[in-house]
Design an enzyme around this catalytic site. Structure first.
Site, PDB file in Angstrom:
ATOM      1  N   LYS A 274      68.960  14.211  36.132  1.00  0.00           N
ATOM      2  CA  LYS A 274      69.540  12.887  36.412  1.00  0.00           C
ATOM      3  C   LYS A 274      71.045  12.884  36.102  1.00  0.00           C
ATOM      4  O   LYS A 274      71.853  12.365  36.876  1.00  0.00           O
ATOM      5  CB  LYS A 274      68.818  11.838  35.564  1.00  0.00           C
ATOM      6  CG  LYS A 274      69.189  10.420  35.910  1.00  0.00           C
ATOM      7  CD  LYS A 274      68.610   9.416  34.953  1.00  0.00           C
ATOM      8  CE  LYS A 274      67.239   8.935  35.355  1.00  0.00           C
ATOM      9  NZ  LYS A 274      66.723   7.898  34.437  1.00  0.00           N
TER      10      LYS A 274
ATOM     11  N   GLU B 252      68.330  -7.296  26.801  1.00  0.00           N
ATOM     12  CA  GLU B 252      68.976  -7.374  28.113  1.00  0.00           C
ATOM     13  C   GLU B 252      68.110  -8.219  29.046  1.00  0.00           C
ATOM     14  O   GLU B 252      66.909  -8.019  29.120  1.00  0.00           O
ATOM     15  CB  GLU B 252      69.137  -5.952  28.664  1.00  0.00           C
ATOM     16  CG  GLU B 252      69.895  -5.890  29.949  1.00  0.00           C
ATOM     17  CD  GLU B 252      71.161  -6.718  29.881  1.00  0.00           C
ATOM     18  OE1 GLU B 252      72.037  -6.419  29.071  1.00  0.00           O
ATOM     19  OE2 GLU B 252      71.280  -7.700  30.655  1.00  0.00           O
TER      20      GLU B 252
ATOM     21  N   LYS C 299      63.288 -11.796  23.825  1.00  0.00           N
ATOM     22  CA  LYS C 299      63.088 -11.073  25.083  1.00  0.00           C
ATOM     23  C   LYS C 299      61.630 -11.183  25.557  1.00  0.00           C
ATOM     24  O   LYS C 299      61.359 -11.549  26.696  1.00  0.00           O
ATOM     25  CB  LYS C 299      63.480  -9.609  24.868  1.00  0.00           C
ATOM     26  CG  LYS C 299      63.180  -8.698  26.024  1.00  0.00           C
ATOM     27  CD  LYS C 299      64.071  -8.963  27.205  1.00  0.00           C
ATOM     28  CE  LYS C 299      63.530  -8.282  28.427  1.00  0.00           C
ATOM     29  NZ  LYS C 299      64.472  -7.803  29.353  1.00  0.00           N
TER      30      LYS C 299
ATOM     31  N   PHE D 268      61.149 -19.464  39.701  1.00  0.00           N
ATOM     32  CA  PHE D 268      59.905 -18.818  39.249  1.00  0.00           C
ATOM     33  C   PHE D 268      58.673 -19.666  39.482  1.00  0.00           C
ATOM     34  O   PHE D 268      57.706 -19.619  38.730  1.00  0.00           O
ATOM     35  CB  PHE D 268      60.029 -18.329  37.784  1.00  0.00           C
ATOM     36  CG  PHE D 268      60.763 -17.033  37.725  1.00  0.00           C
ATOM     37  CD1 PHE D 268      62.124 -16.994  37.972  1.00  0.00           C
ATOM     38  CD2 PHE D 268      60.100 -15.837  37.515  1.00  0.00           C
ATOM     39  CE1 PHE D 268      62.816 -15.797  38.004  1.00  0.00           C
ATOM     40  CE2 PHE D 268      60.776 -14.620  37.542  1.00  0.00           C
ATOM     41  CZ  PHE D 268      62.133 -14.619  37.782  1.00  0.00           C
TER      42      PHE D 268
ATOM     43  N   ALA E 232      54.865 -19.110  44.884  1.00  0.00           N
ATOM     44  CA  ALA E 232      53.488 -18.583  44.878  1.00  0.00           C
ATOM     45  C   ALA E 232      53.371 -17.434  45.866  1.00  0.00           C
ATOM     46  O   ALA E 232      54.206 -17.274  46.757  1.00  0.00           O
ATOM     47  CB  ALA E 232      52.530 -19.704  45.259  1.00  0.00           C
ATOM     48  N   GLY E 233      52.322 -16.644  45.706  1.00  0.00           N
ATOM     49  CA  GLY E 233      52.082 -15.541  46.639  1.00  0.00           C
ATOM     50  C   GLY E 233      51.312 -14.419  45.982  1.00  0.00           C
ATOM     51  O   GLY E 233      50.272 -14.642  45.369  1.00  0.00           O
TER      52      GLY E 233
ATOM     53  N   CYS F 189      58.981  -4.947  34.220  1.00  0.00           N
ATOM     54  CA  CYS F 189      59.227  -5.776  33.031  1.00  0.00           C
ATOM     55  C   CYS F 189      58.134  -6.804  32.800  1.00  0.00           C
ATOM     56  O   CYS F 189      57.440  -6.747  31.783  1.00  0.00           O
ATOM     57  CB  CYS F 189      60.575  -6.461  33.156  1.00  0.00           C
ATOM     58  SG  CYS F 189      61.911  -5.289  32.950  1.00  0.00           S
TER      59      CYS F 189
ATOM     60  N   LYS G 111      60.051  -6.332  44.629  1.00  0.00           N
ATOM     61  CA  LYS G 111      60.824  -7.495  45.081  1.00  0.00           C
ATOM     62  C   LYS G 111      61.969  -6.984  45.947  1.00  0.00           C
ATOM     63  O   LYS G 111      62.223  -5.772  45.964  1.00  0.00           O
ATOM     64  CB  LYS G 111      61.321  -8.319  43.897  1.00  0.00           C
ATOM     65  CG  LYS G 111      62.346  -7.621  43.039  1.00  0.00           C
ATOM     66  CD  LYS G 111      62.864  -8.584  41.998  1.00  0.00           C
ATOM     67  CE  LYS G 111      64.137  -8.052  41.395  1.00  0.00           C
ATOM     68  NZ  LYS G 111      64.688  -8.935  40.391  1.00  0.00           N
TER      69      LYS G 111
END
Ligand code: UDX
Length: 450
Positions: free
Chosen positions: A35, A152, A223, A268, A271-272, A279, A339
């Protein structure tokens, strides 16, 4: 300041690039030498808008350096951000072995006092363990460490914008020196003194973001508490969608009106297919386990998780209701990423759907603007197409899994003509049911009248 970042995943890379943009000298390190090699060739191993620009610009100015030599990174900096992964174990607990390994490197390689900041998502009380580990592993050198928690909140797909334009910066500290140092690190972001690559209309910010100072335990909890609450909101919207379907209401009308109440807010409540990604699913699980270990049954969160898992079953049920027999049918998937604007497929509903459709004997084809290479590594057997039209051609059903913007503007008449059966199951309520019906589609979405 000279800062090192340990771990070059989403959080580490974005933190490193943005802090370099804010004027610091940043060294990023990762134990994955391949990486680091890729990053040193000027390539970014993840798809994240604007990140390439920030990395490229700051590498050229030598404000951002990548190395696989963690010792060198530790020795050369006064503040160290731990950004390594904390993936879920079988039992839902977070795996903290990478944090432990990093603590050993920091403790044994440091020749001068350091501020060690945990940015990885960790269960509450990890800070205490980290402090102890640093003291034990570094007992021979006798170097002093201060620790802080700085969770974060960035979202994939808007990570750079979220980092440079945060709602809040949370720091959990034990002393004023640490608080002062963290204010210095974040000073340029608090004062809006950076070049925003996003062209955010509110840049430079008119107001300083909230700088929230807490104990380390509270910062760690914030968090998990935030992400679990977001998951609760989504599951609430999904349960509401099921109710709307049964009772003839429209979930979008309901959530839109609910969201106008400033105590609820509209975000937020879409729906779906439910929440995925690296996360929300792991954080809600870790929070449930944390509660259990503290002797508490956080049943509310368990229910949110159960509702979310059920979304896949609801989607399959809708597909089965229309297709009748799934075996031997051609299903085309639009979207694979969890997403839009990311190539991340970790815990993506689309990946679970492919697994289920394959096990039922369907032929699966798919198109995603960014995530196909990653999906290919898991499912080499399905057929990956160049665009949405290729996926639709000859399909018995078209499944909308990710709400990429480009899917909205497709030529749906052309798609109608090319499908073997004009059936669309919209897992993200992306399209207008009335328009789809007018075009002649058999169209199903979630919580909306058909
Ligand atoms: C999340 C948190 O938002 C972020 O603050 C934290 O730092 C990391 O976890 P991320 O995983 O990038 O960010 O994605 P997010 O935008 O929160 O979406 C999570 C999932 O929920 C996606 O699968 C999304 O499709 C789904 N979602 C989101 C819904 O199903 N409905 C919604 O209304 C919102």
């Amino acid at each position: 300041m000279r800062i090192s970042i340990i771990g070059c995943g989403y959080v580490g890379l974005v933190t490193g690039a943005c802090l370099a943009e804010a004027g610091h000298e940043v060294v990023c390190t990762d134990n994955d030498a391949a990486k680091i090699g890729v990053l040193n060739q000027g390539r970014i191993p993840i798809y994240e808008p604007h990140l390439d620009q920030l990395v490229d610009g700051n590498r050229k100015k030598e404000k951002l350096v990548f190395t696989d030599n963690a010792s060198e990174a530790v020795r050369s900096s006064s503040a160290i951000f731990i950004c390594v992964g904390t993936p879920p174990l079988e039992n839902g607990d977070a795996d903290l072995s990478a944090i432990d390994a990093v603590a050993r490197v920091i403790a044994t390689e440091s020749a001068s006092p350091k501020l060690v900041i945990e940015k990885s998502t960790v269960p509450v009380q990890t800070g205490q363990q980290l402090k102890q580990a640093l003291a034990v592993y570094g007992r021979k050198a006798g170097v002093g460490f201060r620790i802080a928690s700085n969770p974060e909140f960035l979202r994939e797909g808007t990570a750079v914008e979220d980092f440079l334009h945060p709602d809040r910066i949370v720091v959990g500290v034990e002393d004023e020196t640490t608080e002062r140092e963290l204010r210095e690190i974040y000073g340029p972001i608090l004062d809006g003194k950076f070049n925003c690559p996003v062209h955010n209309p509110s840049c430079p910010p008119h107001e300083q973001p909230n700088f929230v100072v807490t104990t380390i335990n509270s910062a760690e909890l914030i968090k998990h508490a935030s992400n679990s609450f977001l998951a609760l909101k989504i599951s609430y919207a999904n349960a509401l969608a099921d109710m709307c379907e049964r009772l003839g209401a429209n979930v979008e009308e309901v959530t839109r009106a609910m969201g106008l109440d400033p105590r609820i807010r509209p975000e937020f409540l879409r729906a779906g297919l439910g929440f995925g990604g690296f996360c929300l699913p792991k954080d809600i699980q870790a929070f449930i386990r944390l509660a259990e270990r503290a002797g508490m049954d956080f049943a509310l969160l368990k229910e949110a998780e159960r509702i979310n898992k059920q979304r896949i079953a609801r989607f399959l049920e809708k597909t089965r209701n229309s297709l009748w027999v799934v075996k031997g049918k051609r299903v085309g998937m639009l979207g694979l990423a969890f997403k839009p604007n990311t190539d991340d497929i970790r815990f993506a509903p689309g990946i679970e759907l492919i697994r289920r459709f394959l096990s039922e004997g369907a032929f699966v084809s798919a198109y995603d603007p960014a995530a196909m290479d990653k999906a290919r590594a898991i499912f080499p057997e399905i057929s990956y197409r160049q665009n949405a039209y290729e996926v639709a051609k000859g399909a018995d059903a078209l499944l909308i899994v990710t709400e990429w913007q480009e899917f909205r503007g497709l030529d749906w008449e052309r798609i109608y003509d090319s499908m073997a059966r004009p059936l669309v199951i919209d897992g993200r309520n992306l399209l207008d049911p009335a328009v789809m019906a007018r075009l002649g589609f058999e169209y199903h979405s979630f919580g909306r009248p058909e």
